[in-house]
Structures are given as C-alpha cells and as structure tokens.
Design a protein around this motif. Structure first.
Motif, PDB file in Angstrom:
ATOM      1  N   THR A  58      38.879  44.464 -29.206  1.00 34.89           N
ATOM      2  CA  THR A  58      38.213  45.014 -30.515  1.00 34.89           C
ATOM      3  C   THR A  58      39.169  44.667 -31.502  1.00 34.89           C
ATOM      4  O   THR A  58      38.418  44.084 -32.550  1.00 34.89           O
ATOM      5  CB  THR A  58      37.931  46.648 -30.612  1.00 34.89           C
ATOM      6  OG1 THR A  58      37.633  47.074 -29.042  1.00 34.89           O
ATOM      7  CG2 THR A  58      37.406  46.997 -31.682  1.00 34.89           C
ATOM      8  N   HIS A  59      40.279  44.926 -31.595  1.00 36.91           N
ATOM      9  CA  HIS A  59      40.947  44.345 -32.649  1.00 36.91           C
ATOM     10  C   HIS A  59      40.989  42.837 -33.114  1.00 36.91           C
ATOM     11  O   HIS A  59      40.794  42.615 -34.120  1.00 36.91           O
ATOM     12  CB  HIS A  59      42.657  44.582 -32.417  1.00 36.91           C
ATOM     13  CG  HIS A  59      43.665  44.589 -33.578  1.00 36.91           C
ATOM     14  ND1 HIS A  59      43.283  45.248 -34.838  1.00 36.91           N
ATOM     15  CD2 HIS A  59      44.535  43.565 -33.715  1.00 36.91           C
ATOM     16  CE1 HIS A  59      44.270  44.900 -35.538  1.00 36.91           C
ATOM     17  NE2 HIS A  59      44.948  43.898 -34.957  1.00 36.91           N
ATOM     18  N   GLU A  60      41.140  42.152 -31.964  1.00 39.79           N
ATOM     19  CA  GLU A  60      41.154  40.737 -32.241  1.00 39.79           C
ATOM     20  C   GLU A  60      39.493  40.356 -32.920  1.00 39.79           C
ATOM     21  O   GLU A  60      39.507  39.726 -33.748  1.00 39.79           O
ATOM     22  CB  GLU A  60      40.915  40.005 -30.816  1.00 39.79           C
ATOM     23  CG  GLU A  60      42.195  39.353 -30.479  1.00 39.79           C
ATOM     24  CD  GLU A  60      42.701  38.795 -29.187  1.00 39.79           C
ATOM     25  OE1 GLU A  60      41.601  38.047 -29.080  1.00 39.79           O
ATOM     26  OE2 GLU A  60      43.420  39.234 -28.332  1.00 39.79           O
ATOM     27  N   ALA A  61      38.318  41.018 -32.401  1.00 35.30           N
ATOM     28  CA  ALA A  61      37.068  40.625 -32.869  1.00 35.30           C
ATOM     29  C   ALA A  61      36.965  41.006 -34.605  1.00 35.30           C
ATOM     30  O   ALA A  61      36.518  40.364 -35.244  1.00 35.30           O
ATOM     31  CB  ALA A  61      36.327  41.522 -32.291  1.00 35.30           C
ATOM     32  N   ASP A  62      37.927  42.338 -34.761  1.00 29.68           N
ATOM     33  CA  ASP A  62      37.884  42.575 -36.081  1.00 29.68           C
ATOM     34  C   ASP A  62      38.267  41.581 -36.998  1.00 29.68           C
ATOM     35  O   ASP A  62      37.924  41.223 -38.194  1.00 29.68           O
ATOM     36  CB  ASP A  62      38.763  43.899 -36.417  1.00 29.68           C
ATOM     37  CG  ASP A  62      37.842  44.998 -36.193  1.00 29.68           C
ATOM     38  OD1 ASP A  62      36.711  44.987 -35.694  1.00 29.68           O
ATOM     39  OD2 ASP A  62      38.322  46.329 -35.948  1.00 29.68           O
ATOM     40  N   GLU A  63      39.604  41.079 -36.655  1.00 27.44           N
ATOM     41  CA  GLU A  63      40.306  39.999 -37.325  1.00 27.44           C
ATOM     42  C   GLU A  63      39.313  38.755 -37.614  1.00 27.44           C
ATOM     43  O   GLU A  63      39.216  38.132 -38.792  1.00 27.44           O
ATOM     44  CB  GLU A  63      41.538  39.347 -36.601  1.00 27.44           C
ATOM     45  CG  GLU A  63      42.656  40.514 -36.959  1.00 27.44           C
ATOM     46  CD  GLU A  63      43.933  39.902 -36.292  1.00 27.44           C
ATOM     47  OE1 GLU A  63      44.162  38.881 -35.914  1.00 27.44           O
ATOM     48  OE2 GLU A  63      44.881  40.678 -35.899  1.00 27.44           O
ATOM     49  N   ASP A  64      38.647  38.351 -36.646  1.00 25.79           N
ATOM     50  CA  ASP A  64      37.682  37.294 -36.597  1.00 25.79           C
ATOM     51  C   ASP A  64      36.614  37.485 -37.444  1.00 25.79           C
ATOM     52  O   ASP A  64      36.245  36.749 -38.261  1.00 25.79           O
ATOM     53  CB  ASP A  64      36.995  36.953 -35.113  1.00 25.79           C
ATOM     54  CG  ASP A  64      36.631  35.454 -34.918  1.00 25.79           C
ATOM     55  OD1 ASP A  64      37.226  34.761 -35.440  1.00 25.79           O
ATOM     56  OD2 ASP A  64      35.742  35.491 -34.258  1.00 25.79           O
ATOM     57  N   ASP A  65      35.937  38.538 -37.675  1.00 30.42           N
ATOM     58  CA  ASP A  65      35.007  39.027 -38.531  1.00 30.42           C
ATOM     59  C   ASP A  65      35.486  38.839 -40.042  1.00 30.42           C
ATOM     60  O   ASP A  65      34.882  38.275 -40.838  1.00 30.42           O
ATOM     61  CB  ASP A  65      34.806  40.601 -38.341  1.00 30.42           C
ATOM     62  CG  ASP A  65      33.147  40.730 -38.685  1.00 30.42           C
ATOM     63  OD1 ASP A  65      32.275  39.918 -38.554  1.00 30.42           O
ATOM     64  OD2 ASP A  65      32.828  41.834 -39.075  1.00 30.42           O
ATOM     65  N   GLU A  66      36.848  39.183 -40.250  1.00 29.28           N
ATOM     66  CA  GLU A  66      37.242  39.225 -41.567  1.00 29.28           C
ATOM     67  C   GLU A  66      37.451  37.657 -42.195  1.00 29.28           C
ATOM     68  O   GLU A  66      37.163  37.272 -43.223  1.00 29.28           O
ATOM     69  CB  GLU A  66      38.849  39.641 -41.758  1.00 29.28           C
ATOM     70  CG  GLU A  66      38.705  41.273 -42.369  1.00 29.28           C
ATOM     71  CD  GLU A  66      40.071  41.715 -42.255  1.00 29.28           C
ATOM     72  OE1 GLU A  66      41.045  40.936 -42.781  1.00 29.28           O
ATOM     73  OE2 GLU A  66      40.468  42.665 -41.501  1.00 29.28           O
ATOM     74  N   ASP A  67      37.992  36.933 -41.009  1.00 32.47           N
ATOM     75  CA  ASP A  67      38.013  35.403 -41.402  1.00 32.47           C
ATOM     76  C   ASP A  67      36.727  34.779 -42.025  1.00 32.47           C
ATOM     77  O   ASP A  67      36.585  34.144 -42.916  1.00 32.47           O
ATOM     78  CB  ASP A  67      38.569  35.016 -40.316  1.00 32.47           C
ATOM     79  CG  ASP A  67      39.358  33.423 -40.680  1.00 32.47           C
ATOM     80  OD1 ASP A  67      39.702  33.273 -41.753  1.00 32.47           O
ATOM     81  OD2 ASP A  67      38.910  32.459 -39.917  1.00 32.47           O
ATOM     82  N   ALA A  68      35.714  35.271 -41.127  1.00 35.09           N
ATOM     83  CA  ALA A  68      34.344  34.774 -41.394  1.00 35.09           C
ATOM     84  C   ALA A  68      33.587  35.487 -42.718  1.00 35.09           C
ATOM     85  O   ALA A  68      33.659  34.833 -43.713  1.00 35.09           O
ATOM     86  CB  ALA A  68      33.388  34.876 -40.229  1.00 35.09           C
TER      87      ALA A  68
END
Ligand SMILES: [Zn+2]
Length: 68
Positions: A58-68
């Motif tokens: 879930t944490h990794e998915a959050d970071e990915d979301d911020e980048d995009a």
C-alpha cells in the motif's frame, strides 16, 4: 495436550485430534491468528505477519501516486 501461544505464552486448549493442517485458531489472550503447520507434532505459526506485507504494498502504491 497443552500448547502455548507463540506470541504471548498463553496456554491454548487444543485437541490434537480435532485440528488439521491448515486450520486457523485464534488465541483468546492476545487475539493473534495461528495456523496449524503440522499436527504431529502440533506446530502453530502466527498468521498476522502477512499484514505487514500488505502495508508495504500500500505504501509503495501511495508513492507511485504522488509521482504521477
Ligand atoms: Zn496469544
């Protein structure tokens, strides 16, 4: 035969004749889920460790979301 919870050492009232490999039990004392790994001898393993993997994903998915 008495078996104790691997998390809190609470004596667990388990009848070895009534559990099968893959069964899950809940410790009344600390609430941890325990999976029956083997029945002869009776070995239990905490199941809640999987929860940490889920949090990581879930944490990794959050970071990915911020980048995009
Ligand atoms: Zn326990």
């Amino acid at each position: 035969m008495a078996k104790v919870c691997p998390e809190c050492d609470n004596p667990l009232d388990i009848d070895e004749d009534e559990v099968e490999e893959g069964d899950t039990l809940t410790c009344d004392e600390c609430g941890v889920e325990l999976e029956v790994v083997t029945v002869d001898p009776l070995e239990l393993s905490p199941v809640d460790a999987e929860g940490y993997d889920d949090e990581d994903l879930t944490h990794e998915a959050d970071e990915d979301d911020e980048d995009a």
